[in-house]
Design an enzyme around this catalytic site. Structure first.
Site, PDB file in Angstrom:
ATOM      1  N   HIS A  86      12.291  -1.962  15.653  1.00  0.00           N
ATOM      2  CA  HIS A  86      12.430  -1.953  14.203  1.00  0.00           C
ATOM      3  C   HIS A  86      13.004  -0.620  13.766  1.00  0.00           C
ATOM      4  O   HIS A  86      12.517   0.428  14.180  1.00  0.00           O
ATOM      5  CB  HIS A  86      11.075  -2.161  13.511  1.00  0.00           C
ATOM      6  CG  HIS A  86      11.190  -2.129  12.012  1.00  0.00           C
ATOM      7  ND1 HIS A  86      11.554  -3.229  11.268  1.00  0.00           N
ATOM      8  CD2 HIS A  86      11.042  -1.114  11.129  1.00  0.00           C
ATOM      9  CE1 HIS A  86      11.610  -2.892   9.994  1.00  0.00           C
ATOM     10  NE2 HIS A  86      11.305  -1.613   9.881  1.00  0.00           N
ATOM     11  N   ASP A 165       2.564  -9.114   2.062  1.00  0.00           N
ATOM     12  CA  ASP A 165       3.563  -8.049   2.103  1.00  0.00           C
ATOM     13  C   ASP A 165       4.800  -8.412   1.297  1.00  0.00           C
ATOM     14  O   ASP A 165       5.362  -7.582   0.593  1.00  0.00           O
ATOM     15  CB  ASP A 165       3.965  -7.748   3.544  1.00  0.00           C
ATOM     16  CG  ASP A 165       5.079  -6.711   3.565  1.00  0.00           C
ATOM     17  OD1 ASP A 165       4.814  -5.578   3.155  1.00  0.00           O
ATOM     18  OD2 ASP A 165       6.208  -7.052   3.949  1.00  0.00           O
ATOM     19  N   ARG A 172       6.329  -3.392  -5.476  1.00  0.00           N
ATOM     20  CA  ARG A 172       6.572  -1.956  -5.301  1.00  0.00           C
ATOM     21  C   ARG A 172       7.997  -1.601  -5.678  1.00  0.00           C
ATOM     22  O   ARG A 172       8.258  -0.539  -6.240  1.00  0.00           O
ATOM     23  CB  ARG A 172       6.272  -1.556  -3.853  1.00  0.00           C
ATOM     24  CG  ARG A 172       4.769  -1.565  -3.533  1.00  0.00           C
ATOM     25  CD  ARG A 172       4.519  -1.504  -2.030  1.00  0.00           C
ATOM     26  NE  ARG A 172       5.164  -0.360  -1.424  1.00  0.00           N
ATOM     27  CZ  ARG A 172       5.626  -0.324  -0.167  1.00  0.00           C
ATOM     28  NH1 ARG A 172       5.492  -1.370   0.619  1.00  0.00           N
ATOM     29  NH2 ARG A 172       6.210   0.755   0.287  1.00  0.00           N
ATOM     30  N   SER A 187       3.357  -2.205   5.604  1.00  0.00           N
ATOM     31  CA  SER A 187       4.313  -3.275   5.346  1.00  0.00           C
ATOM     32  C   SER A 187       5.070  -3.635   6.625  1.00  0.00           C
ATOM     33  O   SER A 187       5.162  -4.804   7.005  1.00  0.00           O
ATOM     34  CB  SER A 187       5.288  -2.816   4.252  1.00  0.00           C
ATOM     35  OG  SER A 187       6.354  -3.730   4.106  1.00  0.00           O
ATOM     36  N   LYS A 191       3.987  -7.165   9.605  1.00  0.00           N
ATOM     37  CA  LYS A 191       4.888  -8.223  10.063  1.00  0.00           C
ATOM     38  C   LYS A 191       5.091  -8.165  11.575  1.00  0.00           C
ATOM     39  O   LYS A 191       5.141  -9.192  12.243  1.00  0.00           O
ATOM     40  CB  LYS A 191       6.225  -8.118   9.328  1.00  0.00           C
ATOM     41  CG  LYS A 191       6.104  -8.607   7.882  1.00  0.00           C
ATOM     42  CD  LYS A 191       7.365  -8.389   7.086  1.00  0.00           C
ATOM     43  CE  LYS A 191       7.581  -6.903   6.842  1.00  0.00           C
ATOM     44  NZ  LYS A 191       8.670  -6.618   5.891  1.00  0.00           N
TER      45      LYS A 191
END
Lengths: 429, 429
Positions: A86, A165, A172, A187, A191
């Site tokens: 990620h 999320d 947000r 967040s 996931k």
């Protein structure tokens, strides 16, 4: 049903610098997802969290509570170990494209559940959608079959993972509460943990084009996420990588696919190759293959073979010509000298304004739009030579793109040395 | 219409400890009232204001922006000067009832635009509604006529004054953002300045039964409000007054009317008389009558005459018997000794639970419910003697009221001295 807590009491606890209890966190995340805690209550809580912080225990519990609002996936039926990557998002960050097939070449399953871009950083799905025929939406069964057969899949994240999320992120985004390390970390990690990967390598960007502008903040975010993953049983490591200047020589969807294919063909810009290999080594090690050197697979065509099968499995034609923008315009070097700065944020904003990105979720992107760079920091340039080529289908966008680039470069007298650092700054494991 | 600002930018400015510009404040308050800034955006901003504060300039501008969302009233057509009083709310605080007619007796117009109670502090309108026939809703014309003819009016605040405040207060109530001195001060003062009073005396309560628990906070709130009023051309002064113990010997609607009438008849508890006279002197001075001594008007019936005319002008019968609760129960002294503490908050919560107050805006209150006290701090008590009488129409409420009073009193060995301070602690002018 009687609620266990009152939202105002939970907000006050964090507002007054207290720690939220496990029960308070479980309740507020769940009740928000159910609509019992109102948007305006959650935004006040998010602001209090942003300003007053959360302890490691609170962050871990918050992450677990978000996971508990949705489904969990399971890759344990696969014959291969899984490793995911990620990135926190940068300009010209096309690393997933060469990385996923490269790592899959060595028998590791790489599930890349990705998103679309918003703002100045591009989205991996937008990039791959520049390939004719390629589709991002797969069922869970299609994804598992492709992981087993090809090893690599890049597809749209389903809505079933951590729905809290999804709701919280949208809130947000409009309430000035994005920039909280506990909320960013939970967040991302909610996931990734719900997805069920066995190993995870995080690419935490730092610099003008990144979400984290300072090394200290990037380090704290990396440490927080590594702890969250480790505590949840995911082998997790993070690399802090430079995002003061764009990655590679392209920012834009089809432009980045082209550059990624160059890397898979054994060429491509050195920084893209270096970061792809650094992340591949970490993913292979975390997946139980610490002794594999991935570099030869870029040179000998094995990674390219996996790429072609990965694209074809999702309907894409790896041989189809990529879309090209209808209009181009050059940006010229204003002076002789050495390029010592090429600002990532400015290039990202320019690519976005040219049509490569979107300002709202429901907008389309232009496949061919973006910025092609002809020099990177450290290069010697001559006044009047092209520094960049801007690409767009809508030439009225050139002006605002050039505005974004007005202060993007610094050219020093020749003989000055550019401070060009390595792309990988630090490892957090 | 294109908006001048983006709500997220305004939120970020305050979140990152910056000062909001005048234009940002004007825009965000107006846009919130128009519904362009969403509830969840305003609650995030309110939390950032609560945690990061506002400068004197920001508070003044925020107040002006709230005033600008509504109408302004004008008392300049009256032949009398105007003076208003505002209390931040306490337990047994019935001072408006004797004070308004007392000050009006000396040729000053006293417009008391009041509200209903919520939580443990009672509302002035709830108290006067215990009087058979009395009505709180007056048109502006009726109010002006009564000010000219009687001099004193207590009525419901119209919805036209600072509508932004009405909307923002309801939001703060559910988002844990009530306890911000800048937001409290601007909420109170926007309505008072829009009302158009020439002079204003603020009764800022401090202690367990008050909103401000510490003297420092009360002083800061008082100073902030006095500055706001003064800057807006209203002659403003504040008294910090004690709310560690209830005012007088009653908390509850009809019970407090009865005690107020005792004060107007020249009797009543010494603390209620002292505070009524202290506030009356400040109001008379601020209205240009610094040499008037109001005390004789309580003894000689002039203030009572004004009271009777004030009640009658709004349909009330000043001679009608007041409602009495159907059930009473005694709370007995647990020991011999001197009563050194009688906690205001505990008594306020008990009165509320007996039916004198409401938990939601749409609830009814019981006119006869409340707490009658038989001793105040400093008094010598005997074990088994009644300390309080609880009144309610719904006897199932006695238990929870007594729970609230479980730790309400401290009795010290006889000979110990109770630390009983004056009701007026400090003047802020």
């Amino acid at each position: 049903m009687t609620e266990r807590f009152d939202a105002v009491d939970v907000i006050r606890t964090k507002r007054d610098r207290g720690e939220l209890s496990d029960d308070q966190i479980d309740w507020v995340v769940d009740a928000y997802t159910r609509g019992v805690v109102a948007e305006e209550q959650m935004s006040a809580l998010a602001m209090a969290i942003l300003l007053n912080g959360m302890s490691r225990r609170e962050i871990a519990r918050w992450t677990a509570a978000m996971i508990a609002t949705g489904e969990r996936m399971d890759f344990s039926s696969l014959s291969r170990p899984t490793a995911d990557k990620h990135s926190t998002g940068g300009v010209g960050d096309k690393i997933t494209l060469p990385l996923a097939p490269l790592v899959a070449t060595f028998g590791v399953a790489v599930p890349q559940l990705s998103g679309r871009g918003l703002g100045h950083t591009g989205g991996t799905l937008d990039k791959l959608e520049a390939i004719p025929g390629w589709r991002a939406a797969l069922s869970n069964e299609e994804m598992l079959a492709q992981l087993e057969e090809v090893g690599a899949v890049v597809c749209q994240a389903g809505s079933g993972l951590a729905p809290a999320d999804r709701k919280l992120y949208a809130l947000r985004d409009v309430t000035g509460t994005v920039e909280s390390i506990p909320l960013i970390a939970s967040s991302i990690m909610s996931k990734k943990i719900a997805e069920g990967t066995g190993a995870l390598v995080l690419d935490v960007k730092v610099g003008s084009g990144a979400f984290m502008k300072s090394l200290d903040d990037a380090r704290e975010l990396a440490r927080t996420m590594v702890d969250l993953g480790t505590d949840a049983g995911v082998r997790t490591v993070a690399l802090l990588t430079d995002m003061s200047t764009p990655l590679g020589l392209t920012a834009g969807n089809a432009l980045e696919v082209r550059e990624s294919v160059e890397v898979l063909a054994g060429g491509g810009p050195p920084d893209v190759v270096a970061l792809t290999l650094a992340l591949a080594r970490e993913m292979l090690a975390a997946a139980g293959k610490p002794d594999v050197d991935p570099a030869p697979a870029l040179a000998d065509g094995r990674a390219m073979d996996t790429w072609r099968r990965m694209i074809a499995a999702q309907g894409g034609d790896p041989d189809a010509p990529l879309p090209v923008a209808r209009h181009t315009e050059q940006v010229l070097a204003p002076a002789d000298g050495v390029l010592v700065r090429l600002d990532a944020l400015a290039v990202g904003v320019a690519a976005w304004r040219l049509g490569a990105g979107r300002a709202r979720r429901d907008e389309d992107v232009q496949a061919g739009a973006g910025v092609e760079m002809h020099a990177k920091p450290g290069a010697v340039v001559r006044a009047g030579e092209p520094l960049m080529t801007l690409h767009t289908d809508t030439p009225e966008r050139f002006e605002r793109a050039k505005d974004a680039l007005a202060d993007a470069v610094t050219i020093a007298p020749e003989g000055d040395r550019a401070a060009v650092g390595p792309v990988v700054i630090e490892r957090v494991g």
